[in-house]
Design an enzyme around this catalytic site. Structure first.
Site, PDB file in Angstrom:
ATOM      1  N   GLY A 160      36.350  20.208  45.969  1.00  0.00           N
ATOM      2  CA  GLY A 160      35.052  20.881  46.007  1.00  0.00           C
ATOM      3  C   GLY A 160      34.580  21.194  44.595  1.00  0.00           C
ATOM      4  O   GLY A 160      35.266  20.890  43.618  1.00  0.00           O
ATOM      5  N   PHE A 161      33.441  21.825  44.524  1.00  0.00           N
ATOM      6  CA  PHE A 161      32.854  22.145  43.222  1.00  0.00           C
ATOM      7  C   PHE A 161      33.776  23.070  42.416  1.00  0.00           C
ATOM      8  O   PHE A 161      34.245  22.712  41.322  1.00  0.00           O
ATOM      9  CB  PHE A 161      31.464  22.756  43.462  1.00  0.00           C
ATOM     10  CG  PHE A 161      30.926  23.584  42.354  1.00  0.00           C
ATOM     11  CD1 PHE A 161      30.780  23.052  41.073  1.00  0.00           C
ATOM     12  CD2 PHE A 161      30.553  24.907  42.573  1.00  0.00           C
ATOM     13  CE1 PHE A 161      30.273  23.827  40.037  1.00  0.00           C
ATOM     14  CE2 PHE A 161      30.044  25.686  41.559  1.00  0.00           C
ATOM     15  CZ  PHE A 161      29.907  25.151  40.282  1.00  0.00           C
ATOM     16  N   ILE A 162      34.109  24.230  42.957  1.00  0.00           N
ATOM     17  CA  ILE A 162      34.958  25.165  42.195  1.00  0.00           C
ATOM     18  C   ILE A 162      36.392  24.638  42.123  1.00  0.00           C
ATOM     19  O   ILE A 162      37.042  24.698  41.080  1.00  0.00           O
ATOM     20  CB  ILE A 162      34.916  26.586  42.815  1.00  0.00           C
ATOM     21  CG1 ILE A 162      33.476  27.106  42.829  1.00  0.00           C
ATOM     22  CG2 ILE A 162      35.830  27.545  42.040  1.00  0.00           C
ATOM     23  CD1 ILE A 162      33.283  28.445  43.527  1.00  0.00           C
ATOM     24  N   GLY A 173      33.424  18.760  50.010  1.00  0.00           N
ATOM     25  CA  GLY A 173      33.913  18.283  48.706  1.00  0.00           C
ATOM     26  C   GLY A 173      33.679  16.779  48.605  1.00  0.00           C
ATOM     27  O   GLY A 173      33.218  16.146  49.552  1.00  0.00           O
ATOM     28  N   LEU A 195      40.850  27.717  48.593  1.00  0.00           N
ATOM     29  CA  LEU A 195      39.398  27.625  48.392  1.00  0.00           C
ATOM     30  C   LEU A 195      38.715  26.850  49.519  1.00  0.00           C
ATOM     31  O   LEU A 195      37.485  26.794  49.570  1.00  0.00           O
ATOM     32  CB  LEU A 195      39.097  26.920  47.054  1.00  0.00           C
ATOM     33  CG  LEU A 195      38.983  27.785  45.789  1.00  0.00           C
ATOM     34  CD1 LEU A 195      40.232  28.608  45.550  1.00  0.00           C
ATOM     35  CD2 LEU A 195      38.691  26.930  44.579  1.00  0.00           C
ATOM     36  N   THR A 218      36.680  26.932  60.765  1.00  0.00           N
ATOM     37  CA  THR A 218      37.295  26.494  59.500  1.00  0.00           C
ATOM     38  C   THR A 218      37.741  27.696  58.684  1.00  0.00           C
ATOM     39  O   THR A 218      38.854  27.737  58.169  1.00  0.00           O
ATOM     40  CB  THR A 218      36.293  25.655  58.675  1.00  0.00           C
ATOM     41  OG1 THR A 218      35.883  24.567  59.473  1.00  0.00           O
ATOM     42  CG2 THR A 218      36.902  25.146  57.387  1.00  0.00           C
ATOM     43  N   ALA A 250      40.020  32.860  48.249  1.00  0.00           N
ATOM     44  CA  ALA A 250      38.639  32.920  47.759  1.00  0.00           C
ATOM     45  C   ALA A 250      37.741  33.467  48.855  1.00  0.00           C
ATOM     46  O   ALA A 250      37.540  32.824  49.880  1.00  0.00           O
ATOM     47  CB  ALA A 250      38.170  31.537  47.331  1.00  0.00           C
ATOM     48  N   TYR A 252      29.245  33.875  58.424  1.00  0.00           N
ATOM     49  CA  TYR A 252      29.993  33.483  57.229  1.00  0.00           C
ATOM     50  C   TYR A 252      30.662  34.709  56.612  1.00  0.00           C
ATOM     51  O   TYR A 252      31.867  34.719  56.352  1.00  0.00           O
ATOM     52  CB  TYR A 252      29.039  32.812  56.229  1.00  0.00           C
ATOM     53  CG  TYR A 252      29.687  32.426  54.929  1.00  0.00           C
ATOM     54  CD1 TYR A 252      30.844  31.654  54.910  1.00  0.00           C
ATOM     55  CD2 TYR A 252      29.150  32.837  53.713  1.00  0.00           C
ATOM     56  CE1 TYR A 252      31.444  31.297  53.704  1.00  0.00           C
ATOM     57  CE2 TYR A 252      29.742  32.475  52.511  1.00  0.00           C
ATOM     58  CZ  TYR A 252      30.882  31.715  52.515  1.00  0.00           C
ATOM     59  OH  TYR A 252      31.474  31.372  51.332  1.00  0.00           O
ATOM     60  N   LYS A 269      34.752  35.535  56.513  1.00  0.00           N
ATOM     61  CA  LYS A 269      35.454  35.780  55.253  1.00  0.00           C
ATOM     62  C   LYS A 269      36.047  37.188  55.221  1.00  0.00           C
ATOM     63  O   LYS A 269      37.100  37.408  54.622  1.00  0.00           O
ATOM     64  CB  LYS A 269      34.494  35.570  54.070  1.00  0.00           C
ATOM     65  CG  LYS A 269      34.279  34.111  53.765  1.00  0.00           C
ATOM     66  CD  LYS A 269      35.606  33.478  53.414  1.00  0.00           C
ATOM     67  CE  LYS A 269      35.522  32.143  52.786  1.00  0.00           C
ATOM     68  NZ  LYS A 269      36.857  31.646  52.417  1.00  0.00           N
TER      69      LYS A 269
END
Ligand code: UDP
Length: 322
Positions: A11-13, A37, A77, A96, A118, A150, A154
């Site tokens: 993924g990005f991070i 990703g 992440l 997920t 994360a 979301y 989290k």
């Protein structure tokens, strides 16, 4: 040398984190199902001898178990991210985010491997108690509004991680990432900075949602990565929650102007009602500013790039210059 596993490493991070760990000489394993990703994010790392990748989901327990066993630290992440994606696929988001974390914590616990989870600034929800401090109340909207699933998923991840620490002494560190930006971030899942930069470079209308008075504070991905690595290695971070962000706030209208100016674009700035951009009755977060005192006090964290500096990197990336 320490060995780390990054879930969501393509993924990005995750891909920037992989780079950061490799730079420090670590052995890096990543697992990614390429849902959001992309292999392009790590293509430049594939030939490094200390880089290993597995295309699979974290929900595949036998595969994940082997990877967790091979490593000392797990950076978790892997998640469904991006408000647009969440509004469009709420079932996948919840499953997920909740099930993936369950599996990671359960497997890490078998050999007490350190886990960095994360989380997100979204968990503060609609709170007006700014700047957001880690101990503040979370103020979420109703369950009938998909967006809050979301934050809620989290928050469950955070509860579960802290429960593992308290009940089973599994060393966990939780980070709440504020809007993180930099090269390789895609606008495909709604993220505002790559979206505006691409629109400006192409001369397309820059799409500000709502009246544009909502604000965010943006952090450079390189600063986030340094903080993640420092926290994972700090004994006093265990069992704790940390904001990672940048205290500087900007409205989305100002951001649109800044992108337009920096790209010398002729694009028109247009306003699109939330109902059209997301879903009927969509509730946005008006302001989101982190208090980063806790992070600064523990690891001496200081953001290195301001917004114009970050935007320049993103502009260079999308202009093919980086
Ligand atoms: N936004 C916007 N235009 C876009 C994409 C996003 O005006 O094309 C707004 C969005 O409504 C929000 C802010 O920019 O107020 C940040 O959105 P993003 O999805 O990047 O992150 P969020 O902070 O919502 O998680």
């Amino acid at each position: 040398m320490p060995r780390s596993l990054i879930t969501g490493g393509a993924g990005f991070i995750g891909s920037h984190l992989a780079e950061g760990l490799l730079q420090r000489g670590e052995e890096v394993y990543i697992i990614d199902d390429l849902s959001t990703g992309s292999i392009d994010n790590v293509r430049h790392l594939k030939d490094r001898p200390k880089f290993h990748y597995q295309i699979d989901t974290v929900k595949n327990e036998p595969v994940l178990a082997e990877l967790v066993d091979a490593c000392d630290t797990v950076y978790h992440l892997a998640a469904a991210v991006g408000v647009k994606l969440i509004v469009e696929s709420p079932v996948n988001t919840i499953e997920t985010n909740v099930h993936g974390t369950e599996v990671v914590l359960k497997l890490a616990n078998k050999k007490k491997k350190k886990v960095l989870i994360a989380s997100t600034s979204e968990v503060y929800g609609k709170s007006n108690d700014l700047p957001f401090r880690e101990g503040s109340d979370l103020v979420l909207g109703p369950t009938t509004k998909g967006r809050w699933s979301y934050a809620c998923s989290k928050a469950i991840d955070e509860f579960l991680a802290i429960a593992y620490w308290h009940e089973k002494r599994l060393p966990v560190v939780i980070v709440r990432l504020f809007n993180t930006v930099g090269p390789r971030q895609t606008g495909r899942y709604g993220m505002v900075v790559p979206t505006f930069v691409k629109q400006a470079l192409l001369g397309h209308p820059i799409t500000v949602y709502g009246d544009g008075t909502q604000s965010r504070s943006f952090t450079y991905v390189g600063d986030v990565v340094n903080a993640l690595i420092e926290l994972a290695g700090h004994p006093q971070a265990v069992g704790q929650v940390f904001n990672i962000g940048n205290g500087k706030e900007i409205t989305i209208n100002q951001l649109a102007q800044m992108v337009k100016k920096m790209t010398r674009s002729e694009s028109e700035i247009v306003h699109i009602p939330y109902d059209e951009a997301y879903e009927q009755g969509f509730e946005d977060t008006c302001r989101r500013v982190p208090d980063i005192t806790k992070l600064r006090e523990l690891i001496g964290y200081q953001p290195t790039l301001d917004l114009p500096g970050i935007l320049q990197k993103v502009i260079d990336f999308y202009s093919g210059g980086a």
